[in-house]
Write a protein that holds these residues in place. Sequence first.
Motif, mmCIF file in Angstrom:
data_model
loop_
_atom_site.group_PDB
_atom_site.id
_atom_site.type_symbol
_atom_site.label_atom_id
_atom_site.label_comp_id
_atom_site.label_asym_id
_atom_site.label_seq_id
_atom_site.Cartn_x
_atom_site.Cartn_y
_atom_site.Cartn_z
ATOM 1 N N HIS A 1 0.818 -1.216 -0.064
ATOM 2 C CA HIS A 1 0.052 -0.102 -0.018
ATOM 3 C C HIS A 1 0.842 1.264 -0.130
ATOM 4 C CE1 HIS A 1 -4.278 1.631 0.333
ATOM 5 N NE2 HIS A 1 -3.372 2.819 0.901
ATOM 6 N N LEU A 2 0.308 2.239 -0.783
ATOM 7 C CA LEU A 2 1.244 3.414 -0.904
ATOM 8 C C LEU A 2 0.424 4.609 -0.260
ATOM 9 C CD1 LEU A 2 3.862 4.759 -2.089
ATOM 10 C CD2 LEU A 2 2.547 5.318 -4.012
ATOM 11 N N HIS A 3 0.873 5.171 0.792
ATOM 12 C CA HIS A 3 0.307 6.483 1.496
ATOM 13 C C HIS A 3 1.265 7.484 1.060
ATOM 14 C CE1 HIS A 3 -2.195 4.106 4.346
ATOM 15 N NE2 HIS A 3 -1.002 3.346 4.056
ATOM 16 N N VAL A 4 0.458 8.578 0.450
ATOM 17 C CA VAL A 4 1.304 9.798 -0.279
ATOM 18 C C VAL A 4 0.921 10.922 1.072
ATOM 19 C CG1 VAL A 4 1.298 11.453 -1.882
ATOM 20 C CG2 VAL A 4 1.115 9.063 -2.684
ATOM 21 N N LEU A 5 2.173 11.335 1.456
ATOM 22 C CA LEU A 5 1.670 12.383 2.402
ATOM 23 C C LEU A 5 2.334 13.732 1.855
ATOM 24 C CD1 LEU A 5 1.720 9.842 4.007
ATOM 25 C CD2 LEU A 5 3.414 10.809 5.836
ATOM 26 N N GLN A 6 0.983 14.358 1.420
ATOM 27 C CA GLN A 6 1.014 15.723 0.633
ATOM 28 C C GLN A 6 0.790 17.029 1.435
ATOM 29 O OE1 GLN A 6 -1.043 16.578 -3.122
ATOM 30 N NE2 GLN A 6 -2.428 17.461 -1.420
ATOM 31 N N ARG A 7 1.717 17.787 1.383
ATOM 32 C CA ARG A 7 1.670 18.906 2.259
ATOM 33 C C ARG A 7 1.033 20.181 1.195
ATOM 34 N NH1 ARG A 7 6.244 21.476 5.801
ATOM 35 N NH2 ARG A 7 7.126 22.088 3.998
ATOM 36 N N THR A 8 1.727 20.277 0.195
ATOM 37 C CA THR A 8 1.361 21.288 -0.735
ATOM 38 C C THR A 8 1.233 20.546 -2.224
ATOM 39 O OG1 THR A 8 2.517 22.858 0.428
ATOM 40 C CG2 THR A 8 1.628 23.437 -1.817
ATOM 41 N N PRO A 9 -0.083 20.478 -2.757
ATOM 42 C CA PRO A 9 -0.180 20.016 -4.247
ATOM 43 C C PRO A 9 0.601 20.853 -5.057
ATOM 44 C CG PRO A 9 -2.269 21.157 -3.398
ATOM 45 C CD PRO A 9 -1.291 21.069 -2.153
ATOM 46 N N GLN A 10 0.846 20.297 -6.217
ATOM 47 C CA GLN A 10 1.524 20.908 -7.220
ATOM 48 C C GLN A 10 0.876 20.467 -8.440
ATOM 49 O OE1 GLN A 10 5.474 22.126 -7.609
ATOM 50 N NE2 GLN A 10 6.039 21.047 -5.754
ATOM 51 N N TRP A 11 1.111 21.502 -9.538
ATOM 52 C CA TRP A 11 0.538 21.268 -10.717
ATOM 53 C C TRP A 11 1.536 20.391 -11.431
ATOM 54 C CZ3 TRP A 11 -3.981 23.409 -10.988
ATOM 55 C CH2 TRP A 11 -4.379 24.538 -10.430
ATOM 56 N N VAL A 12 0.836 19.138 -12.114
ATOM 57 C CA VAL A 12 1.799 18.276 -12.588
ATOM 58 C C VAL A 12 1.282 17.711 -14.153
ATOM 59 C CG1 VAL A 12 2.577 15.824 -12.526
ATOM 60 C CG2 VAL A 12 2.113 17.009 -10.321
ATOM 61 N N VAL A 13 2.143 18.014 -14.978
ATOM 62 C CA VAL A 13 1.535 17.706 -16.355
ATOM 63 C C VAL A 13 2.600 16.478 -16.768
ATOM 64 C CG1 VAL A 13 1.635 20.241 -17.068
ATOM 65 C CG2 VAL A 13 3.777 18.898 -17.536
ATOM 66 N N PRO A 14 2.067 15.526 -17.957
ATOM 67 C CA PRO A 14 2.854 14.450 -18.338
ATOM 68 C C PRO A 14 4.020 14.680 -18.658
ATOM 69 C CG PRO A 14 0.509 14.643 -19.360
ATOM 70 C CD PRO A 14 0.880 15.940 -18.747
ATOM 71 N N LEU A 15 5.031 13.423 -18.815
ATOM 72 C CA LEU A 15 6.211 13.803 -19.048
ATOM 73 C C LEU A 15 6.569 13.207 -20.425
ATOM 74 C CD1 LEU A 15 9.278 14.401 -18.138
ATOM 75 C CD2 LEU A 15 9.484 12.111 -17.185
ATOM 76 N N TYR B 1 -4.038 8.055 -8.238
ATOM 77 C CA TYR B 1 -4.945 8.141 -6.943
ATOM 78 C C TYR B 1 -6.555 7.640 -7.156
ATOM 79 C CZ TYR B 1 -1.106 11.252 -5.549
ATOM 80 O OH TYR B 1 0.003 11.738 -5.083
ATOM 81 N N ASN B 2 -6.577 6.967 -8.531
ATOM 82 C CA ASN B 2 -7.617 6.120 -8.515
ATOM 83 C C ASN B 2 -7.466 4.629 -8.193
ATOM 84 O OD1 ASN B 2 -8.891 8.323 -9.719
ATOM 85 N ND2 ASN B 2 -8.436 7.821 -11.874
ATOM 86 N N ARG B 3 -6.242 4.379 -7.807
ATOM 87 C CA ARG B 3 -6.089 3.217 -7.239
ATOM 88 C C ARG B 3 -6.362 2.766 -5.928
ATOM 89 N NH1 ARG B 3 -1.894 0.256 -10.264
ATOM 90 N NH2 ARG B 3 -1.899 -1.122 -8.846
ATOM 91 N N ASP B 4 -6.982 1.366 -5.313
ATOM 92 C CA ASP B 4 -7.434 1.160 -4.279
ATOM 93 C C ASP B 4 -6.144 0.971 -3.181
ATOM 94 O OD1 ASP B 4 -10.013 1.188 -5.090
ATOM 95 O OD2 ASP B 4 -9.916 -1.079 -5.384
ATOM 96 N N ASP B 5 -4.929 0.852 -3.848
ATOM 97 C CA ASP B 5 -3.614 0.575 -3.076
ATOM 98 C C ASP B 5 -2.892 1.887 -2.727
ATOM 99 O OD1 ASP B 5 -3.021 0.648 -5.602
ATOM 100 O OD2 ASP B 5 -1.851 -1.350 -5.557
ATOM 101 N N VAL B 6 -3.489 3.072 -3.199
ATOM 102 C CA VAL B 6 -2.991 4.156 -2.997
ATOM 103 C C VAL B 6 -3.826 5.181 -2.098
ATOM 104 C CG1 VAL B 6 -1.873 6.547 -3.984
ATOM 105 C CG2 VAL B 6 -1.485 4.175 -5.199
ATOM 106 N N SER B 7 -3.369 5.964 -0.982
ATOM 107 C CA SER B 7 -4.001 6.770 -0.324
ATOM 108 C C SER B 7 -3.263 8.022 -0.216
ATOM 109 C CB SER B 7 -4.099 6.164 1.272
ATOM 110 O OG SER B 7 -4.734 5.062 1.232
ATOM 111 N N LEU B 8 -4.344 9.162 -0.494
ATOM 112 C CA LEU B 8 -3.721 10.507 -0.324
ATOM 113 C C LEU B 8 -4.002 11.083 1.036
ATOM 114 C CD1 LEU B 8 -2.370 12.993 -1.843
ATOM 115 C CD2 LEU B 8 -4.790 13.581 -2.477
ATOM 116 N N HIS B 9 -3.065 11.775 1.910
ATOM 117 C CA HIS B 9 -3.018 12.354 2.956
ATOM 118 C C HIS B 9 -2.680 13.671 2.821
ATOM 119 C CE1 HIS B 9 -3.352 8.203 5.196
ATOM 120 N NE2 HIS B 9 -2.500 7.914 4.284
ATOM 121 N N ASP B 10 -3.817 14.565 3.232
ATOM 122 C CA ASP B 10 -3.471 15.851 3.171
ATOM 123 C C ASP B 10 -2.638 16.424 4.753
ATOM 124 O OD1 ASP B 10 -3.301 18.776 3.420
ATOM 125 O OD2 ASP B 10 -5.723 18.969 3.265
#
Length: 548
Positions: free
Chosen positions: A209-223, A346-355
């Motif tokens: 399981h992946l927990h993303v601990l995000q303090r400030t979101p950022q604008w991300v475009v494809p690479l 972030y649509n995955r069940d095995d990924v959680s986003l924490h603000d």
Amino acid sequence: MSTEHSAALDGLQLDVAVIGAGVGGLYALYAMKNKLGLNAQGFDEADDVGGTWYWNRYPGCRVDTESTVYTYSFDLDMFQNWQWSERYAQQEEVQAYLSAVADKHDLKSSINFGTRIAKADWLEEEGQWQLTTKTGEKIKARYVIESVGLLSSSYAPSFPDQEKFKGEVLVSSKWPKEDPDLSDKRVAVIGTGSTGIQVITSLAGKVKHLHVLQRTPQWVVPLGIGPFPQDTRERIKKDPKGYRDWALDTASVFGFQESTTPALSVSEEERQAIFEAAWQKGNGFEFLLGTFSDLVVTPEANKTATDFIKSKIDAIVKDPDTARKLTPTDYYAKRPLAADNYYAVYNRDDVSLHDVKTNQIERFTENGLIIGGEEVELDVVIMATGFDAMTGNYLKIDTTGRDGVKLKDEWSDGPHTYAGLAVSGFPNLLMVFGPFSPFTSQPLVHEWQVDYFTDLIEKAEEVNGVIDVEKSAQEDWVGICQEGMAGTLFEVTDSWINGANIPGKPRTSMWYMGGMSNYMVEMNKIRDEGYRGFEISKSRVPCLEDQE
Ligand code: NA7
């Protein structure tokens, strides 16, 4: 040369000491030895070449500058024939490339690996530097070149009770050489900058399981990850110098020509089409600088880009609350981020986003982290929390210049340099991509700067001179840079670009924002006016040849 030889270091007398064996340091060492024929040695704490590419071997690490410009041009044969496999080379490939350059030009035998330079003292009577290693050896060198890395001084905050955690804490920029197996682990990633998004997109689906601990979101475009473009390969093969000169003669040296069209000068339909084409192509720098000319200058233009990216976030992310958390509220004016499929993660069940701005990371426990009062059970915590950028590594070396003046005092309100190359009162100390260098991609610019000061050193050598900088010229340069920064949204948007990411660091401009093409014009003018602003005065120490 390895650490076993370090006893031999004590008392070493050099013409040039090059600190850092990354992209800039390797070329500086080459130039000093091969172009000027000086007795030069390199020093690096790592046990191999690579600099930032040696240390940053975290999952997903790759350049997000196109490989076409992430290269040297001095060895035209290698420039033409090095077979980059991907549009954006992965860490292993960049490391292999730098190692191959060092091997081909026999640079490794002139580098003291495992050697950290801790102190640098200017000896006025002798007209040279004394360097002291972390383990106490003293080396003298007439010139010191610091190529210590713009983004190399790691920053990892400490959270209370970290020692109680039974799992593992890994720092992205000090990743273990033996890649840990994370496949059945509950992993948290702290940080969503360029590093964090590479780690996140690389680990999603590959860990328990992946927990993303995000303090400030950022604008991300494809690479736009893919094979190295064949047409560019042919273009470089046919005319390597022409390609190099074309790339250098842009503002940002990222391998594309920046736009000159203001965002609001075209119709809504045309604007959307331009953004969409850039989104499909990928590359964060091209999206920010290649679509329109004023995205980082005016709030109205910036909003056209953020509205576009927001529409993508809303379309990709299924859960509206998650989409809201992922949407930044500040300008699109940090170092632009790019990763393929970032928002889809972030649509995955095995990924959680924490603000973690709302629900803060409070402390470690034996089993994980307390976030907003609740325990999140974890096996591994990855810190992708950034760097003390631009000034961090310079200030780690306790440097004393003329009249006992310390670099840390000279820079207490932020850095001061002349053209990113030298500091007044610190003679014969040259920097590769020091603060107030142009805001660009690096390898070709490193080369250009090294070539520039190689000529300057050659001139000083002719008169056995010492190079210093006029204070007024330095402060004029800093003024130009501050004015340039003040005209952009980078100034008001918190990030490592302005020092806002490090608690207590002075928030200030650290860049020449006029672009590489203007930088070259200005620097060539300075040279043509007898190196205006630089001072070459007579030194007291005879050069090595004279001593023999
Ligand atoms: P960045 O871009 O500085 O990103 C660091 C991230 O770590 C960013 O999301 C920070 O959040 C986050 N951070 C830092 N401290 C904390 C704490 N205490 N708690 C939670 N989150 C935290 O560094 P990168 O390594 O990603 O990229 C740097 C450059 O290296 C990159 O641009 C490339 O050129 C190479 P914040 O935004 O400060 O709220």
